[in-house]
Design a protein around this motif. Structure first.
Motif, PDB file in Angstrom:
ATOM      1  N   UNK A  36      49.837 125.118  48.575  1.00  0.00           N
ATOM      2  CA  UNK A  36      49.271 125.604  47.221  1.00  0.00           C
ATOM      3  C   UNK A  36      48.450 124.394  46.450  1.00  0.00           C
ATOM      4  N   UNK A  37      47.655 125.247  46.329  1.00  0.00           N
ATOM      5  CA  UNK A  37      46.592 124.784  45.303  1.00  0.00           C
ATOM      6  C   UNK A  37      46.195 125.676  44.039  1.00  0.00           C
ATOM      7  N   UNK A  38      47.010 125.067  43.006  1.00  0.00           N
ATOM      8  CA  UNK A  38      46.542 125.978  41.380  1.00  0.00           C
ATOM      9  C   UNK A  38      45.438 125.563  41.177  1.00  0.00           C
ATOM     10  N   UNK A  39      44.118 125.958  40.953  1.00  0.00           N
ATOM     11  CA  UNK A  39      42.788 125.605  40.532  1.00  0.00           C
ATOM     12  C   UNK A  39      42.754 126.797  39.135  1.00  0.00           C
ATOM     13  N   UNK A  40      41.301 126.422  38.756  1.00  0.00           N
ATOM     14  CA  UNK A  40      40.868 127.103  37.646  1.00  0.00           C
ATOM     15  C   UNK A  40      41.340 128.502  37.842  1.00  0.00           C
ATOM     16  N   UNK A  41      40.670 129.165  38.803  1.00  0.00           N
ATOM     17  CA  UNK A  41      40.508 130.799  38.726  1.00  0.00           C
ATOM     18  C   UNK A  41      41.577 130.775  39.585  1.00  0.00           C
ATOM     19  N   UNK A  42      42.376 130.713  39.961  1.00  0.00           N
ATOM     20  CA  UNK A  42      43.546 130.606  40.881  1.00  0.00           C
ATOM     21  C   UNK A  42      43.811 130.057  41.841  1.00  0.00           C
ATOM     22  N   UNK A  43      45.423 130.718  42.581  1.00  0.00           N
ATOM     23  CA  UNK A  43      46.125 129.434  43.641  1.00  0.00           C
ATOM     24  C   UNK A  43      45.567 129.780  44.712  1.00  0.00           C
ATOM     25  N   UNK A  44      45.376 129.181  45.853  1.00  0.00           N
ATOM     26  CA  UNK A  44      44.776 129.317  46.607  1.00  0.00           C
ATOM     27  C   UNK A  44      46.509 128.730  47.776  1.00  0.00           C
ATOM     28  N   UNK A  45      46.264 129.141  48.919  1.00  0.00           N
ATOM     29  CA  UNK A  45      47.226 128.417  49.356  1.00  0.00           C
ATOM     30  C   UNK A  45      46.904 128.085  50.835  1.00  0.00           C
ATOM     31  N   UNK A  46      47.691 127.602  51.477  1.00  0.00           N
ATOM     32  CA  UNK A  46      46.803 126.971  52.636  1.00  0.00           C
ATOM     33  C   UNK A  46      47.955 126.738  54.213  1.00  0.00           C
ATOM     34  N   UNK A  47      48.073 127.041  55.256  1.00  0.00           N
ATOM     35  CA  UNK A  47      49.000 127.066  56.295  1.00  0.00           C
ATOM     36  C   UNK A  47      47.831 126.091  57.250  1.00  0.00           C
ATOM     37  N   UNK A  48      49.024 125.550  58.115  1.00  0.00           N
ATOM     38  CA  UNK A  48      48.258 124.113  58.929  1.00  0.00           C
ATOM     39  C   UNK A  48      46.943 124.455  60.283  1.00  0.00           C
ATOM     40  N   UNK A  49      47.092 126.379  60.079  1.00  0.00           N
ATOM     41  CA  UNK A  49      45.795 126.491  60.717  1.00  0.00           C
ATOM     42  C   UNK A  49      44.421 126.560  59.788  1.00  0.00           C
ATOM     43  N   UNK A  50      44.485 127.403  58.567  1.00  0.00           N
ATOM     44  CA  UNK A  50      44.073 126.871  57.231  1.00  0.00           C
ATOM     45  C   UNK A  50      42.747 125.596  57.110  1.00  0.00           C
ATOM     46  N   UNK A  51      44.488 124.534  57.134  1.00  0.00           N
ATOM     47  CA  UNK A  51      43.888 123.599  57.065  1.00  0.00           C
ATOM     48  C   UNK A  51      43.242 122.452  58.284  1.00  0.00           C
ATOM     49  N   UNK A  52      43.474 123.557  59.384  1.00  0.00           N
ATOM     50  CA  UNK A  52      42.412 122.396  60.603  1.00  0.00           C
ATOM     51  C   UNK A  52      41.745 123.316  60.871  1.00  0.00           C
ATOM     52  N   UNK A  53      41.254 124.027  59.949  1.00  0.00           N
ATOM     53  CA  UNK A  53      39.993 125.026  60.103  1.00  0.00           C
ATOM     54  C   UNK A  53      38.675 124.163  58.983  1.00  0.00           C
ATOM     55  N   UNK A  54      39.316 123.320  58.156  1.00  0.00           N
ATOM     56  CA  UNK A  54      38.280 121.974  57.689  1.00  0.00           C
ATOM     57  C   UNK A  54      38.318 120.713  58.502  1.00  0.00           C
ATOM     58  N   UNK A  55      36.796 120.440  58.558  1.00  0.00           N
ATOM     59  CA  UNK A  55      36.444 119.664  59.932  1.00  0.00           C
ATOM     60  C   UNK A  55      37.267 118.167  59.351  1.00  0.00           C
ATOM     61  N   UNK A  56      37.915 117.820  60.434  1.00  0.00           N
ATOM     62  CA  UNK A  56      39.219 116.989  59.917  1.00  0.00           C
ATOM     63  C   UNK A  56      38.396 115.539  60.191  1.00  0.00           C
ATOM     64  N   UNK A  57      39.355 114.458  59.819  1.00  0.00           N
ATOM     65  CA  UNK A  57      39.109 113.004  59.673  1.00  0.00           C
ATOM     66  C   UNK A  57      39.891 112.360  59.931  1.00  0.00           C
ATOM     67  N   UNK A  58      39.920 111.964  60.847  1.00  0.00           N
ATOM     68  CA  UNK A  58      40.900 110.173  61.307  1.00  0.00           C
ATOM     69  C   UNK A  58      40.326 108.897  60.741  1.00  0.00           C
ATOM     70  N   UNK A  59      41.554 108.518  60.885  1.00  0.00           N
ATOM     71  CA  UNK A  59      42.304 106.969  60.637  1.00  0.00           C
ATOM     72  C   UNK A  59      43.017 106.286  61.017  1.00  0.00           C
ATOM     73  N   UNK A  60      42.938 105.281  61.562  1.00  0.00           N
ATOM     74  CA  UNK A  60      43.875 104.477  62.249  1.00  0.00           C
ATOM     75  C   UNK A  60      44.346 103.424  61.100  1.00  0.00           C
ATOM     76  N   UNK A  61      45.330 103.344  60.672  1.00  0.00           N
ATOM     77  CA  UNK A  61      45.889 102.266  59.606  1.00  0.00           C
ATOM     78  C   UNK A  61      47.364 101.895  59.470  1.00  0.00           C
ATOM     79  N   UNK A  62      47.789 100.811  59.218  1.00  0.00           N
ATOM     80  CA  UNK A  62      48.999 100.460  59.234  1.00  0.00           C
ATOM     81  C   UNK A  62      49.647 100.673  57.874  1.00  0.00           C
TER      82      UNK A  62
END
Length: 153
Positions: free
Chosen positions: A25-51
């Motif tokens: 859940x993200x409480x923004x200046x106007x409202x609170x938004x919620x994100x499930x896994x599908x909503x997060x996956x809908x954003x362009x994913x970023x990937x990296x390999x790191x220790x």
């Protein structure tokens, strides 16, 4: 001892259950938004390999740049308070984020994160890419079991 076994069973089952509903859940200046896994996956994913200091070997992290999620919720300046399931909280200034990192990781090495594996969400930086990302401040901002973000006051 009778209470410990059911609690362990509940926590073991929590990983899959959490993946079905809102993860963040993200409480923004106007409202609170919620994100499930599908909503997060809908954003362009970023990937990296790191220790990391928490894993035995380098791993591939997949997620959404934190700045992208915040912009979607209307947070474009100041700082954000990131809070975990256990109420651990840390403040992260937006001017110390880039368009690429940190990410809110939902997968490590292709596997969706469970609560017992620092999930369902973990703020991760590409630590190996820049010595400045290997500092106590950055490590303290690498919050796992993330479930809430809000504008810091």
């Amino acid at each position: 001892m009778k209470i410990v076994a059911p609690l362990i069973l509940l926590l073991a089952c929590a990983g899959p259950a959490l993946a079905e509903g809102p993860l963040l859940s993200v409480a923004g200046p106007e409202a609170t938004r919620t994100y499930d896994l599908a909503a997060l996956e809908a954003f362009a994913p970023e990937r990296f390999t790191t220790s990391t200091i928490w894993t035995e070997a380098p791993a591939e992290f997949t997620g959404v740049p934190l700045r992208r999620i915040l912009a979607d919720a209307g947070i474009t300046e100041g700082a954000v308070m990131a809070t975990a399931i256990n109420d651990y909280a840390v403040q992260i200034p937006l001017d110390e984020m880039t368009d690429d990192h940190p990410i809110v990781a939902y997968r490590v090495d292709g596997r969706t994160l469970a609560v017992r594996d620092k999930g369902p969400l973990w703020i991760v930086y590409p630590y190996d890419s820049d010595p400045e990302l290997r500092s106590e401040v950055v490590y303290s901002r690498s919050i796992w079991q993330l479930d809430r973000l809000a504008v810091a006051e």
